[in-house]
Design an enzyme around this catalytic site. Structure first.
Site, PDB file in Angstrom:
ATOM      1  N   ASP A 115      -1.470   6.644   6.365  1.00 21.48           N
ATOM      2  CA  ASP A 115      -2.519   5.700   5.965  1.00 21.48           C
ATOM      3  C   ASP A 115      -2.719   4.747   7.145  1.00 21.48           C
ATOM      4  O   ASP A 115      -1.872   3.908   7.420  1.00 21.48           O
ATOM      5  CB  ASP A 115      -2.068   4.942   4.710  1.00 21.48           C
ATOM      6  N   TRP A 150       0.829  -1.216   0.000  1.00 15.93           N
ATOM      7  CA  TRP A 150       0.000   0.000   0.000  1.00 15.93           C
ATOM      8  C   TRP A 150       0.855   1.254   0.000  1.00 15.93           C
ATOM      9  O   TRP A 150       0.533   2.232  -0.678  1.00 15.93           O
ATOM     10  CB  TRP A 150      -0.979  -0.007   1.174  1.00 15.93           C
ATOM     11  N   LYS A 188     -11.658  -1.896   7.016  1.00 19.60           N
ATOM     12  CA  LYS A 188     -10.735  -2.712   7.795  1.00 19.60           C
ATOM     13  C   LYS A 188     -11.093  -2.694   9.286  1.00 19.60           C
ATOM     14  O   LYS A 188     -11.049  -3.714   9.925  1.00 19.60           O
ATOM     15  CB  LYS A 188      -9.288  -2.228   7.616  1.00 19.60           C
TER      16      LYS A 188
HETATM   17  C1  LIG Z   1      -6.856  -2.107   2.204  1.00 19.63           C
HETATM   18  C2  LIG Z   1      -5.868  -1.028   2.300  1.00 19.63           C
HETATM   19  C3  LIG Z   1      -5.821   0.007   1.349  1.00 19.63           C
HETATM   20  C4  LIG Z   1      -6.716   0.052   0.126  1.00 19.63           C
HETATM   21  O1  LIG Z   1      -7.942   0.456   0.496  1.00 19.63           O
HETATM   22  P1  LIG Z   1      -9.113   0.723  -0.595  1.00 19.63           P
HETATM   23  O2  LIG Z   1     -10.165   1.301   0.273  1.00 19.63           O
HETATM   24  O3  LIG Z   1      -9.448  -0.612  -1.169  1.00 19.63           O
HETATM   25  O4  LIG Z   1      -8.595   1.654  -1.607  1.00 19.63           O
HETATM   26  C5  LIG Z   1      -4.884   0.996   1.524  1.00 19.63           C
HETATM   27  N1  LIG Z   1      -4.041   0.990   2.576  1.00 19.63           N
HETATM   28  C6  LIG Z   1      -4.063   0.013   3.508  1.00 19.63           C
HETATM   29  C7  LIG Z   1      -3.102   0.057   4.643  1.00 19.63           C
HETATM   30  C8  LIG Z   1      -4.982  -1.026   3.398  1.00 19.63           C
HETATM   31  O5  LIG Z   1      -4.995  -2.005   4.315  1.00 19.63           O
END
Ligand SMILES: *Cc1c(COP(=O)(O)O)cnc(C)c1O
Length: 355
Positions: free
Chosen positions: A167, A100, A191
């Site tokens: 993030d 990511w 998540k």
């Molecule tokens: C799942 C995830 C993403 C991607 O998320 P989307 O909502 O599918 O774009 C980005 N960063 C992390 C750390 C993730 O676990």
């Protein structure tokens, strides 16, 4: 039978949240209307949006500190681009700790210079790089707090004068941090907060307005702030379910209460991974292990089928590793009860007895 859901995302949510959400699909707030058919401008939904935004700031201890909370579309993936669009004038620093992070770097490079301060990419991201330095002249520093795929997690964040952008998709609301150190936090809901379809963005307002490029409305944080996160039709149902989850967390005692359970879950699972001679952890340094996503492997591949059938009999779901890593990944987000992790540990012990 309700399964024990260890899926990495979209993931388990609290059972009472599923219950309330299902009721609202039929009759929301006794309006005689479904949450799926009401106007996003209706009083009842505006209240949901406001409550969700306030709860997010409240959990993070960021109320009245110059921060705004937004629920946007496009997932965390759009935030890879949007952060750069709004903040990157010349140069930004990125820590590369996973797939990511790598994707975030790729998007930022579309708009400016990216300094990769450190990377574990050559080792398939099986550790967290440390002892790197961040140039003093960058517009911001970006990192990913939890590598959902490989199962590593930052235990500390660097000191830097640059705005800290993070993030936190897969570990937001799971542990206490000094969130006021961050200038921008984003997280896809699916998540640890809600269903897929909305993304939480927490922004310190004073970092905005510093880039010279024209920013299209939908990509412009200022626009979304001005419109109270309703520039266009928000993801009504995902925002509602996120609100329910944030409310559930508050009733439980907030982040500090859930962190204790999360610590306990991670402790018993990693103890078993380390103790059981049939398993191996993937992450090189124990201190880098994620408390949200624990990755492990079976040492003897010929025993995989028999472990898989034990897992299935126990009603455990979603623990296959990411396709880029293999093995197993047990995701233990906030809504996962300790009992489910205890059950997984029991199955691992049984497997050892019968192998
Ligand atoms: C799942 C995830 C993403 C991607 O998320 P989307 O909502 O599918 O774009 C980005 N960063 C992390 C750390 C993730 O676990």
């Amino acid at each position: 039978m309700k399964k024990h859901n260890f899926s990495a995302g979209p993931c388990i949510l609290p059972q009472p949240v599923f219950q309330k959400a299902s009721e609202a699909v039929l009759n929301f707030n006794d309006l005689g209307l479904s949450i799926l058919e009401i106007s996003h401008r209706s009083k009842d939904f505006v209240e949901v949006m406001e409550t969700a935004r306030n709860l997010a700031l409240e959990h993070l201890g960021l109320q009245e500190k110059g921060y705004k909370a937004l629920f946007l579309h496009g997932g965390a993936s759009l935030q890879f681009l949007m952060t750069a669009y709004n903040l990157l004038e010349n140069k930004a620093a990125y820590l590369n700790t996973g797939t990511w992070s790598d994707k975030a770097i790729k998007e930022a490079k579309v708009l400016g210079e990216v300094v990769e301060v450190a990377s574990s990419k050559n080792e398939n991201f099986n550790f967290i790089p440390k002892n790197y330095s961040i140039p003093s002249d960058v517009d911001y520093f970006h990192c990913t707090s939890n590598n959902t795929i490989f199962g590593t997690q930052l235990q500390s964040f660097p000191e830097t004068n640059a705005p800290l952008v993070c993030d936190m998709s897969s570990d937001i609301f799971s542990r206490q941090l000094d969130f006021s150190k961050f200038s921008l936090i984003y997280a896809g809901a699916q998540k640890n907060m809600g269903p897929s379809g909305t993304t939480l963005v927490i922004i310190k307002e004073d970092i905005l307005g510093k880039v010279s490029r024209a920013i299209p409305s939908m990509l412009n944080y200022k626009m979304h702030i001005e419109k109270d996160s309703m520039f266009n039709t928000p993801a009504v149902f995902p925002v509602y379910v996120s609100m329910l989850t944030l409310q559930w967390l508050k009733d439980l005692g907030g982040i500090s209460a859930i962190e204790k359970v999360n610590n306990q879950k991670a402790k018993i699972l990693y103890q078993e991974i380390d103790r059981n001679p049939l398993f191996d952890g993937f992450v090189v340094n124990k201190e880098d292990r994620s408390k949200m996503n624990a990755t492990f492997n079976i040492k003897k591949p010929e025993l995989k089928d028999s472990f898989d059938s034990l897992i299935q009999e126990a009603g455990i779901s979603g623990i296959n590793g990411h396709r880029s890593v293999g093995g197993y990944r047990a995701s233990m987000y906030n809504a996962m009860p300790l009992e489910s992790v205890e059950l997984l540990v029991e199955v691992m012990k049984d497997f050892e007895k019968h192998a």
